[in-house]
Design a protein around this motif. Structure first.
Motif, PDB file in Angstrom:
ATOM      1  N   VAL A 163      18.687   1.081  -7.854  1.00 59.63           N
ATOM      2  CA  VAL A 163      18.198   1.725  -6.632  1.00 59.63           C
ATOM      3  C   VAL A 163      16.763   1.287  -6.337  1.00 59.63           C
ATOM      4  CG1 VAL A 163      17.544   3.947  -5.620  1.00 59.63           C
ATOM      5  CG2 VAL A 163      19.734   3.708  -6.798  1.00 59.63           C
ATOM      6  N   ALA A 164      15.930   1.233  -7.384  1.00 52.79           N
ATOM      7  CA  ALA A 164      14.551   0.781  -7.198  1.00 52.79           C
ATOM      8  C   ALA A 164      14.511  -0.662  -6.716  1.00 52.79           C
ATOM      9  CB  ALA A 164      13.780   0.924  -8.510  1.00 52.79           C
ATOM     10  N   GLY A 165      15.443  -1.475  -7.206  1.00 53.14           N
ATOM     11  CA  GLY A 165      15.500  -2.867  -6.776  1.00 53.14           C
ATOM     12  C   GLY A 165      15.851  -3.001  -5.310  1.00 53.14           C
ATOM     13  N   VAL A 166      16.784  -2.174  -4.839  1.00 49.93           N
ATOM     14  CA  VAL A 166      17.151  -2.196  -3.423  1.00 49.93           C
ATOM     15  C   VAL A 166      15.959  -1.784  -2.563  1.00 49.93           C
ATOM     16  CG1 VAL A 166      18.589  -1.095  -1.666  1.00 49.93           C
ATOM     17  CG2 VAL A 166      19.601  -1.803  -3.835  1.00 49.93           C
ATOM     18  N   ALA A 167      15.226  -0.774  -3.032  1.00 46.70           N
ATOM     19  CA  ALA A 167      14.105  -0.263  -2.242  1.00 46.70           C
ATOM     20  C   ALA A 167      12.887  -1.176  -2.289  1.00 46.70           C
ATOM     21  CB  ALA A 167      13.720   1.130  -2.742  1.00 46.70           C
ATOM     22  N   ALA A 168      12.598  -1.748  -3.475  1.00 50.53           N
ATOM     23  CA  ALA A 168      11.308  -2.432  -3.611  1.00 50.53           C
ATOM     24  C   ALA A 168      11.306  -3.562  -4.618  1.00 50.53           C
ATOM     25  CB  ALA A 168      10.239  -1.401  -4.001  1.00 50.53           C
ATOM     26  N   ASP A 190      13.808   0.333 -15.428  1.00 48.59           N
ATOM     27  CA  ASP A 190      13.447  -0.645 -16.455  1.00 48.59           C
ATOM     28  C   ASP A 190      12.135  -1.290 -16.032  1.00 48.59           C
ATOM     29  OD1 ASP A 190      13.175  -2.606 -18.323  1.00 48.59           O
ATOM     30  OD2 ASP A 190      14.974  -3.739 -17.749  1.00 48.59           O
ATOM     31  N   ALA A 191      11.034  -0.731 -16.516  1.00 46.87           N
ATOM     32  CA  ALA A 191       9.710  -1.212 -16.113  1.00 46.87           C
ATOM     33  C   ALA A 191       9.381  -2.577 -16.703  1.00 46.87           C
ATOM     34  CB  ALA A 191       8.643  -0.200 -16.520  1.00 46.87           C
ATOM     35  N   THR A 192      10.214  -3.064 -17.641  1.00 46.60           N
ATOM     36  CA  THR A 192       9.987  -4.401 -18.201  1.00 46.60           C
ATOM     37  C   THR A 192      10.612  -5.490 -17.335  1.00 46.60           C
ATOM     38  OG1 THR A 192      12.007  -4.401 -19.563  1.00 46.60           O
ATOM     39  CG2 THR A 192      10.028  -3.397 -20.516  1.00 46.60           C
ATOM     40  N   HIS A 193      11.416  -5.091 -16.360  1.00 46.51           N
ATOM     41  CA  HIS A 193      12.066  -6.074 -15.486  1.00 46.51           C
ATOM     42  C   HIS A 193      11.009  -6.821 -14.676  1.00 46.51           C
ATOM     43  CE1 HIS A 193      14.598  -7.796 -12.359  1.00 46.51           C
ATOM     44  NE2 HIS A 193      15.662  -7.477 -13.091  1.00 46.51           N
ATOM     45  N   ALA A 194      11.237  -8.110 -14.469  1.00 53.12           N
ATOM     46  CA  ALA A 194      10.254  -8.943 -13.769  1.00 53.12           C
ATOM     47  C   ALA A 194       9.942  -8.431 -12.366  1.00 53.12           C
ATOM     48  CB  ALA A 194      10.769 -10.382 -13.697  1.00 53.12           C
ATOM     49  N   ASP A 195      10.900  -7.789 -11.723  1.00 45.17           N
ATOM     50  CA  ASP A 195      10.672  -7.271 -10.374  1.00 45.17           C
ATOM     51  C   ASP A 195       9.659  -6.135 -10.339  1.00 45.17           C
ATOM     52  OD1 ASP A 195      12.289  -9.017  -9.099  1.00 45.17           O
ATOM     53  OD2 ASP A 195      13.810  -7.575  -8.482  1.00 45.17           O
ATOM     54  N   GLY A 248       0.782  -1.224   0.000  1.00 45.61           N
ATOM     55  CA  GLY A 248       0.000   0.000   0.000  1.00 45.61           C
ATOM     56  C   GLY A 248       0.812   1.272   0.000  1.00 45.61           C
ATOM     57  N   VAL A 249       2.132   1.144   0.050  1.00 46.89           N
ATOM     58  CA  VAL A 249       3.005   2.320   0.075  1.00 46.89           C
ATOM     59  C   VAL A 249       3.464   2.644  -1.343  1.00 46.89           C
ATOM     60  CG1 VAL A 249       5.192   3.261   0.915  1.00 46.89           C
ATOM     61  CG2 VAL A 249       3.804   1.801   2.397  1.00 46.89           C
ATOM     62  N   ILE A 250       3.429   3.901  -1.706  1.00 48.70           N
ATOM     63  CA  ILE A 250       3.937   4.354  -3.003  1.00 48.70           C
ATOM     64  C   ILE A 250       5.196   5.173  -2.757  1.00 48.70           C
ATOM     65  CG2 ILE A 250       3.486   5.753  -5.050  1.00 48.70           C
ATOM     66  CD1 ILE A 250       0.523   5.187  -4.674  1.00 48.70           C
ATOM     67  N   ILE A 251       6.254   4.853  -3.468  1.00 50.79           N
ATOM     68  CA  ILE A 251       7.502   5.591  -3.316  1.00 50.79           C
ATOM     69  C   ILE A 251       7.869   6.259  -4.636  1.00 50.79           C
ATOM     70  CG2 ILE A 251       8.361   4.067  -1.510  1.00 50.79           C
ATOM     71  CD1 ILE A 251      10.197   2.796  -3.590  1.00 50.79           C
ATOM     72  N   GLY A 252       8.624   7.335  -4.540  1.00 50.65           N
ATOM     73  CA  GLY A 252       9.129   8.019  -5.725  1.00 50.65           C
ATOM     74  C   GLY A 252      10.642   7.989  -5.724  1.00 50.65           C
ATOM     75  N   ILE A 253      11.232   7.724  -6.867  1.00 50.58           N
ATOM     76  CA  ILE A 253      12.688   7.651  -6.986  1.00 50.58           C
ATOM     77  C   ILE A 253      13.141   8.631  -8.057  1.00 50.58           C
ATOM     78  CG2 ILE A 253      14.650   6.185  -7.617  1.00 50.58           C
ATOM     79  CD1 ILE A 253      13.044   3.801  -6.541  1.00 50.58           C
ATOM     80  N   VAL A 254      14.033   9.525  -7.692  1.00 50.44           N
ATOM     81  CA  VAL A 254      14.614  10.471  -8.641  1.00 50.44           C
ATOM     82  C   VAL A 254      15.993   9.946  -9.014  1.00 50.44           C
ATOM     83  CG1 VAL A 254      15.305  12.853  -9.047  1.00 50.44           C
ATOM     84  CG2 VAL A 254      13.348  12.363  -7.558  1.00 50.44           C
ATOM     85  N   ASP A 255      16.120   9.431 -10.229  1.00 46.22           N
ATOM     86  CA  ASP A 255      17.386   8.805 -10.621  1.00 46.22           C
ATOM     87  C   ASP A 255      17.448   8.753 -12.144  1.00 46.22           C
ATOM     88  OD1 ASP A 255      19.724   6.905 -10.646  1.00 46.22           O
ATOM     89  OD2 ASP A 255      19.277   6.853  -8.506  1.00 46.22           O
ATOM     90  N   THR A 256      18.145   7.762 -12.689  1.00 40.72           N
ATOM     91  CA  THR A 256      18.347   7.679 -14.139  1.00 40.72           C
ATOM     92  C   THR A 256      17.185   7.018 -14.859  1.00 40.72           C
ATOM     93  OG1 THR A 256      19.510   5.559 -13.918  1.00 40.72           O
ATOM     94  CG2 THR A 256      20.843   7.571 -13.839  1.00 40.72           C
ATOM     95  N   GLY A 288      21.109   2.344 -15.837  1.00 43.95           N
ATOM     96  CA  GLY A 288      20.902   1.188 -14.973  1.00 43.95           C
ATOM     97  C   GLY A 288      20.922   1.502 -13.489  1.00 43.95           C
ATOM     98  N   HIS A 289      21.430   2.677 -13.132  1.00 45.37           N
ATOM     99  CA  HIS A 289      21.539   3.004 -11.708  1.00 45.37           C
ATOM    100  C   HIS A 289      20.167   3.148 -11.061  1.00 45.37           C
ATOM    101  CE1 HIS A 289      22.321   5.467  -8.092  1.00 45.37           C
ATOM    102  NE2 HIS A 289      23.469   4.812  -8.061  1.00 45.37           N
TER     103      HIS A 289
END
Length: 210
Positions: free
Chosen positions: A191-196, A141-146, A130-138, A186-187
């Motif tokens: 970062v998104a992978g580490v967070a979620a 990759d929304a096609t990644h399975a994660d 239920g939590v939405i996060i925002g990431i400001v970065d490069t 890719g950065h």
């Protein structure tokens, strides 16, 4: 030379440079994972090195010629200097310790355990649902399975478009269009992978949406 003020690895690198020049030094740095050495622009100039300094309280190092120092007024500072200026730096009365950087490696497979994340999840029962996060970065990759079906919105500032309410530049992607945005570096994806990251045991809150 005040050898007692200089890290052993930097002393060995300095001696190697005196004996074998830049080629010998760069070879040693590669073998031992040492960082911060800068090749000389020509044969007449010295190689340079980026070092970490431990100084006395409120040390004034402005009298060191050819040494570029981060004069933040703190005890721990950084400096860039020709290797042939290392002796003068070590003999300065306000310099207590000199060391150069070393290469670091990623260890995300053990990071969660090191910071006590599994125990924290057990104690708090927090999953990120239920939590939405925002990431400001490069980007991401929304096609990644994660991240399949989990990315709600991307404001891609690397492409032209009508912008978003927050800024009239770039393009906003939503829904299935989020896969049109690319993270060429890719950065941001990392970062998104580490967070979620959905499948990563190292992710902080794996059921979050981004």
């Amino acid at each position: 030379m005040e050898y007692r003020k200089i890290s052993p690895s930097l002393v060995r690198a300095y001696d190697t440079y005196l004996e074998s020049g830049w080629e010998g030094l760069s070879s040693r740095a590669d073998r031992q994972g040492l960082a911060g050495f800068i090749a000389p622009p020509d044969a007449a100039q010295s190689a340079r090195v980026v070092v970490n300094l431990l100084c006395s309280e409120n040390a004034d190092l402005t009298d060191l010629i050819d040494v570029d120092i981060d004069e933040g007024g703190q005890r721990v500072r950084t400096a860039t200097l020709p290797l042939d200026a290392l002796e003068r730096l070590s003999e300065h009365p306000h310099v207590e310790w000199i060391s150069q950087d070393e290469h670091v490696e990623l260890h995300l497979d053990v990071a969660a355990g090191k910071v006590g994340l599994p125990d924290y999840r057990t104690r708090t029962n927090i999953s990120g649902k239920g939590v939405i996060i925002g990431i400001v970065d490069t980007g991401i990759d929304a096609t990644h399975a994660d991240f399949t079906g989990r990315v709600q919105r991307i404001w891609d500032q690397t492409v032209s478009g009508n912008g978003v309410p927050e800024g009239k530049y770039g393009r906003e992607y939503t829904g299935s269009d989020v896969t049109k945005s690319q993270d060429t570096d890719g950065h941001g994806t990392q970062v998104a992978g580490v967070a979620a990251g959905a499948a990563l045991p190292t992710a902080v809150l794996p059921t979050r949406r981004t």
